[in-house]
Write an enzyme that holds these catalytic residues in place. Structure first.
Site, PDB file in Angstrom:
ATOM      1  N   CYS A   2      -5.745  24.469  22.891  1.00 57.25           N
ATOM      2  CA  CYS A   2      -4.409  25.482  24.063  1.00 57.25           C
ATOM      3  C   CYS A   2      -4.064  25.560  25.325  1.00 57.25           C
ATOM      4  O   CYS A   2      -5.648  24.561  25.905  1.00 57.25           O
ATOM      5  CB  CYS A   2      -4.897  26.738  23.553  1.00 57.25           C
ATOM      6  SG  CYS A   2      -5.195  27.596  22.316  1.00 57.25           S
ATOM      7  N   ARG A  27      -2.105  20.115  23.764  1.00 60.30           N
ATOM      8  CA  ARG A  27      -3.560  20.661  23.913  1.00 60.30           C
ATOM      9  C   ARG A  27      -3.666  21.672  22.699  1.00 60.30           C
ATOM     10  O   ARG A  27      -3.973  22.224  22.811  1.00 60.30           O
ATOM     11  CB  ARG A  27      -3.994  21.170  25.051  1.00 60.30           C
ATOM     12  CG  ARG A  27      -4.359  20.684  25.967  1.00 60.30           C
ATOM     13  CD  ARG A  27      -4.881  21.233  28.010  1.00 60.30           C
ATOM     14  NE  ARG A  27      -6.103  22.598  27.039  1.00 60.30           N
ATOM     15  CZ  ARG A  27      -6.664  21.854  28.261  1.00 60.30           C
ATOM     16  NH1 ARG A  27      -6.961  21.137  28.670  1.00 60.30           N
ATOM     17  NH2 ARG A  27      -8.294  22.324  27.896  1.00 60.30           N
ATOM     18  N   TRP A  76      -3.055  26.172  19.594  1.00 61.16           N
ATOM     19  CA  TRP A  76      -3.055  25.170  18.858  1.00 61.16           C
ATOM     20  C   TRP A  76      -4.186  26.748  17.572  1.00 61.16           C
ATOM     21  O   TRP A  76      -5.014  27.004  18.822  1.00 61.16           O
ATOM     22  CB  TRP A  76      -4.471  24.015  19.202  1.00 61.16           C
ATOM     23  CG  TRP A  76      -4.830  23.559  17.903  1.00 61.16           C
ATOM     24  CD1 TRP A  76      -4.330  22.652  17.798  1.00 61.16           C
ATOM     25  CD2 TRP A  76      -6.285  23.437  17.105  1.00 61.16           C
ATOM     26  NE1 TRP A  76      -5.103  21.790  15.972  1.00 61.16           N
ATOM     27  CE2 TRP A  76      -5.650  22.993  16.001  1.00 61.16           C
ATOM     28  CE3 TRP A  76      -7.508  24.637  17.163  1.00 61.16           C
ATOM     29  CZ2 TRP A  76      -6.797  22.563  15.356  1.00 61.16           C
ATOM     30  CZ3 TRP A  76      -8.387  24.916  16.499  1.00 61.16           C
ATOM     31  CH2 TRP A  76      -8.636  23.656  15.428  1.00 61.16           C
ATOM     32  N   ASN A 102      -8.059  30.471  26.231  1.00 63.83           N
ATOM     33  CA  ASN A 102      -8.159  29.317  25.674  1.00 63.83           C
ATOM     34  C   ASN A 102      -9.014  29.262  25.782  1.00 63.83           C
ATOM     35  O   ASN A 102     -10.459  29.405  26.645  1.00 63.83           O
ATOM     36  CB  ASN A 102      -7.223  28.556  26.385  1.00 63.83           C
ATOM     37  CG  ASN A 102      -8.187  27.066  26.168  1.00 63.83           C
ATOM     38  OD1 ASN A 102      -7.965  26.276  25.188  1.00 63.83           O
ATOM     39  ND2 ASN A 102      -8.672  26.128  27.325  1.00 63.83           N
ATOM     40  N   GLY A 103      -9.838  29.218  23.856  1.00 61.35           N
ATOM     41  CA  GLY A 103     -11.769  29.498  23.894  1.00 61.35           C
ATOM     42  C   GLY A 103     -11.201  30.800  22.141  1.00 61.35           C
ATOM     43  O   GLY A 103     -10.623  30.273  21.749  1.00 61.35           O
ATOM     44  N   GLU A 505     -12.600   4.202  11.652  1.00 59.44           N
ATOM     45  CA  GLU A 505     -11.466   4.319  12.082  1.00 59.44           C
ATOM     46  C   GLU A 505     -10.041   3.743  11.784  1.00 59.44           C
ATOM     47  O   GLU A 505      -8.900   4.724  12.010  1.00 59.44           O
ATOM     48  CB  GLU A 505     -11.456   3.637  13.557  1.00 59.44           C
ATOM     49  CG  GLU A 505     -10.072   3.519  14.964  1.00 59.44           C
ATOM     50  CD  GLU A 505      -9.757   5.476  15.440  1.00 59.44           C
ATOM     51  OE1 GLU A 505     -11.259   5.752  15.378  1.00 59.44           O
ATOM     52  OE2 GLU A 505      -9.189   5.409  16.330  1.00 59.44           O
ATOM     53  N   LYS A 509      -6.950   7.048  11.599  1.00 62.03           N
ATOM     54  CA  LYS A 509      -5.708   6.697  12.328  1.00 62.03           C
ATOM     55  C   LYS A 509      -3.914   7.472  11.091  1.00 62.03           C
ATOM     56  O   LYS A 509      -3.728   7.773  11.420  1.00 62.03           O
ATOM     57  CB  LYS A 509      -5.477   5.352  12.508  1.00 62.03           C
ATOM     58  CG  LYS A 509      -6.230   5.110  13.789  1.00 62.03           C
ATOM     59  CD  LYS A 509      -5.687   5.574  15.256  1.00 62.03           C
ATOM     60  CE  LYS A 509      -6.278   6.846  15.420  1.00 62.03           C
ATOM     61  NZ  LYS A 509      -7.335   6.855  16.255  1.00 62.03           N
ATOM     62  N   GLU A 512      -4.210  10.813   9.824  1.00 62.61           N
ATOM     63  CA  GLU A 512      -3.989  11.708  11.669  1.00 62.61           C
ATOM     64  C   GLU A 512      -2.420  11.716  11.251  1.00 62.61           C
ATOM     65  O   GLU A 512      -1.584  13.093  11.070  1.00 62.61           O
ATOM     66  CB  GLU A 512      -4.741  10.958  12.586  1.00 62.61           C
ATOM     67  CG  GLU A 512      -5.723  11.457  12.745  1.00 62.61           C
ATOM     68  CD  GLU A 512      -6.540  11.543  14.511  1.00 62.61           C
ATOM     69  OE1 GLU A 512      -6.903  11.323  15.263  1.00 62.61           O
ATOM     70  OE2 GLU A 512      -5.886  10.105  14.690  1.00 62.61           O
ATOM     71  N   HIS A 528     -21.835   2.336  -5.311  1.00 63.35           N
ATOM     72  CA  HIS A 528     -22.474   3.851  -5.632  1.00 63.35           C
ATOM     73  C   HIS A 528     -21.498   4.912  -5.704  1.00 63.35           C
ATOM     74  O   HIS A 528     -21.819   6.181  -4.892  1.00 63.35           O
ATOM     75  CB  HIS A 528     -23.168   3.631  -4.442  1.00 63.35           C
ATOM     76  CG  HIS A 528     -24.450   2.479  -4.550  1.00 63.35           C
ATOM     77  ND1 HIS A 528     -24.976   2.307  -5.194  1.00 63.35           N
ATOM     78  CD2 HIS A 528     -24.318   1.435  -3.184  1.00 63.35           C
ATOM     79  CE1 HIS A 528     -25.897   1.023  -4.811  1.00 63.35           C
ATOM     80  NE2 HIS A 528     -25.059   0.769  -4.158  1.00 63.35           N
ATOM     81  N   LYS A 625      -5.035  16.362  21.398  1.00 61.01           N
ATOM     82  CA  LYS A 625      -5.436  15.656  21.757  1.00 61.01           C
ATOM     83  C   LYS A 625      -6.973  15.793  22.472  1.00 61.01           C
ATOM     84  O   LYS A 625      -7.503  15.012  22.616  1.00 61.01           O
ATOM     85  CB  LYS A 625      -4.203  14.541  22.971  1.00 61.01           C
ATOM     86  CG  LYS A 625      -5.124  13.665  23.331  1.00 61.01           C
ATOM     87  CD  LYS A 625      -4.393  12.895  22.966  1.00 61.01           C
ATOM     88  CE  LYS A 625      -4.749  11.703  24.040  1.00 61.01           C
ATOM     89  NZ  LYS A 625      -5.333  10.750  23.035  1.00 61.01           N
TER      90      LYS A 625
END
Ligand code: G6P
Length: 630
Positions: A2, A27, A76, A102-103, A505, A509, A512, A528, A625
């Site tokens: 946020c 955000r 968010w 925000n929080g 990574e 990607k 996401e 395994h 982000k």
């Protein structure tokens, strides 16, 4: 997550709020809203829209929101679905008080019950809505008499409410009865005051302020601030006036443009060669000596006594840290451990002496990383390890972020603003930062010869030009290969050693931005368990770079192929690579620097798969982000 923004001054607030929010949309983009107070009518207007900011802009264009005082929010979702009724600003029952936050208010549920039992009615499922009701209750309790102005009542009410809130928050409050003031407060979540020309602003992060002013004052935890068109007043939790001077923004906070690229992510992938060039020019200029082969901004004393390193990070930054740990251990000989910052906070390992703690965060704002660093500093201080309590290092792309105020040593990756939520060039910058540290530690520890260090340096100097060619080549290859992923629902990425984090990574990607389920796995571990998943419809992408584990990875890849999986290799051409059904060729470089190349085809493949699916690549669903809640 946020983003909040607030403004008071002589101009209409709504356009300024919307501009600030546009720069904070990274955000969160579940919903957006603004509230303004029109001084002439002493009335509060609140406009909120679900989804991206563009929806709010349209609403405000159509319906207007007058006033030279206002607050704004981009959300968010944490508590409550991303619907209009849960969008900020939230108001008290009279509609005259509006709050953006925000929080996370951790005790919201007990506060809500208490307020409901007293007759307060709630309109949303959010944790934030308790705040306007609490402020309203405090305002009713405050004895409004004497010469004191309304704005002082609001300030006092917010200060008192802050004692009742548990958790982390940054908030801004307006009240239709005080068109001459807005009140802000914060705890463990960033909030910065901006000194504009004829106006004062407040925002979660510098980009929102940089369009209006470069004179900034970060608020401290548990402070409450009063902003009027004439100035600001800051108070601590006991109501004592605080005096601090603002400072000038140092970093470039420019708004990025896409140029001719379809998406920021693609542009930022292309910018990686420039990130590497800037980094090598800055930290590996020609003419450095064998004793000090790299120009990192630290004195010798920084390295003194370090016997171990622990790294705290989240997401992509953690993957960079894992490559870093491999380099620091295997090349420089320093035992290094990487932790998820969110896990470390509540289950830290027993203390070890002479341990440098590094936090890696491109945004410099990730709540878990900041809190884990703070907790570690406190823990060491309590145990008497004073030297290493304050001896922490932050690796970040944002010189004006919270980590730079919290941690005494900062390594700037200098990648420039990254807009795409999926990190690409900042990942490369973080890897480079670890190469820098590795060179510094290796040249001091004498774990390897100066010849080996020089070889690594020379290889790093050639990275920028090699990346230019590689990125262009793979943009085309990945676009073609992505056609084969139209119906794919699961992908496995495998790698070993220094390229195991690259497999992680690559999988991250793909998840996401394309919403395809993907897993990164150490190639030797496939048998395994995960090998049971393999069949014709599950492609396996194997990062196989020449070095100690090359033959092993190729054998593991064979095992996958034997299970009918389509096998895609990230490997140099012509090196026993006939095993692969498709090859994503990378230059034949030393294993040490191979991650700087092997990640590129994976970024581009994810990008093109998501682009083919017509997805919102720069703002993938449910992500943000900058993750400012735990
Ligand atoms: C979010 C972002 C990721 C990033 C992670 C850690 O999840 O979407 O791209 O890797 O946060 O962020 P940081 O700013 O600490 O590197």
């Amino acid at each position: 997550m946020c983003g909040i923004v607030a403004v008071i001054g002589s101009r209409e607030a709504a356009p300024l709020l919307l501009e600030g929010l546009q720069r904070l949309e990274y955000r969160g983009y579940d919903s957006a809203g603004i509230a303004t107070v029109d001084a002439a009518k002493s009335s509060l207007t609140c406009k909120r829209a679900q989804g991206k900011l563009v929806n709010l802009v349209k609403l405000v264009d159509d319906q207007g929101a007058l006033g030279q005082l206002g607050i704004g929010h981009t959300r968010w979702a944490t508590h409550g679905k991303p619907e209009v009724r849960n969008a900020h600003p939230h108001r008290d029952s009279s509609g005259g008080i509006a709050v953006v936050q925000n929080g996370i208010i951790e005790n919201h549920s007990s506060l809500r019950k208490e307020l409901e039992s007293q007759g307060y009615e709630f309109a949303s499922d959010t944790d934030t809505e308790v705040i306007p009701h609490l402020i309203s209750r405090e305002l009713n309790l405050i004895k409004r008499e004497g010469e004191t102005s309304n704005s002082t009542w609001l300030l006092e009410a917010v200060r008192k409410v802050s004692f009742q809130l548990e958790g982390a928050y940054a908030l801004a409050v307006i009240w239709e009865e005080t068109p001459e003031a807005l009140v802000v407060a914060k705890r463990q979540t960033p909030l910065l005051i901006g000194f504009g020309e004829g106006e004062f602003l407040c925002a979660s992060d510098t980009p929102a302020l940089a369009g209006f002013t470069r004179t900034i004052l970060p608020m401290e935890d548990d402070e409450v601030g009063l902003l009027t068109p004439l100035g600001i007043e800051l108070y601590d939790s006991l109501g004592k006036r605080q005096q601090r001077s603002p400072s000038l923004l140092k970093g470039q906070e420019d708004v990025a443009t896409k140029n001719n690229f379809r998406h920021f992510m693609l542009k930022e992938i292309y910018e990686q060669s420039e990130t590497a060039r800037l980094w090598t020019d800055r930290y590996l200029p020609l003419g450095l000596s064998d004793e000090a082969p790299i120009a990192l901004p630290f004195e010798d004393s920084f390295y003194e006594g370090i016997e171990r390193i622990q790294i705290l990070a989240c997401g992509t930054s953690r993957h960079a840290a894992m490559v870093g740990a491999h380099l620091l251990e295997q090349f420089a000989g320093i035992p290094t451990t990487v932790f998820y910052a969110s896990e470390f906070r509540y289950a830290p390992p027993p203390l070890t002496s002479h341990t440098l703690t590094i936090g890696v965060t491109q945004s410099g704002e990730t709540a878990d990383t900041l809190a884990a660093l703070a907790m570690e500093a406190k823990r060491r201080a309590v145990y008497g390890d004073i030297a290493f309590a304050s001896h922490q290092l932050g690796i970040t792309n944002r010189l004006e972020s919270s980590i730079t105020r919290q941690v005494p040593n900062i390594l700037d990756i200098g990648a420039g603003i990254e807009v795409g939520v999926a990190a690409t060039k900042t990942f490369l910058g973080q890897l480079l930062a670890f190469y820098g540290l590795t060179i510094s530690f290796a040249s001091r520890s004498k774990q390897c010869s100066s010849k080996e260090v020089s070889k690594l340096i020379n290889e790093l100097r050639s990275v920028p030009s090699q990346l230019i060619t590689l990125i262009k080549q793979h943009d085309e290859i990945a676009e073609q290969l992505s056609q084969q992923f139209v119906d794919v629902q699961n992908v496995i990425f495998i790698g070993r050693g220094i390229n195991y984090p690259i497999a992680l990574e690559g999988a991250l990607k793909l998840k996401e931005i394309s919403y395809i389920h993907a897993e990164g796995y150490p190639a030797g571990e496939m048998k395994h368990g995960p090998i049971a998943l393999l069949e014709r419809r599950v492609p396996v992408i194997s990062v196989a770079t020449p070095g100690v584990v090359f033959d092993k990875v190729l054998s593991n890849a064979q095992e996958a192929k034997a299970r009918d999986s389509q096998l895609i290799g990230v490997a140099p051409e012509g090196r026993a690579t006939e095993v692969f059904d498709a090859l994503l060729p990378i230059p034949e470089v030393s294993e040490w620097i191979s991650p700087l190349f092997s990640v590129v085809p994976l970024q581009l493949l994810s990008y093109h798969i998501a682009a083919n699916r017509g997805l919102d690549i720069d703002q993938p669903r449910n992500l943000a982000k900058s993750v400012t809640v735990e």
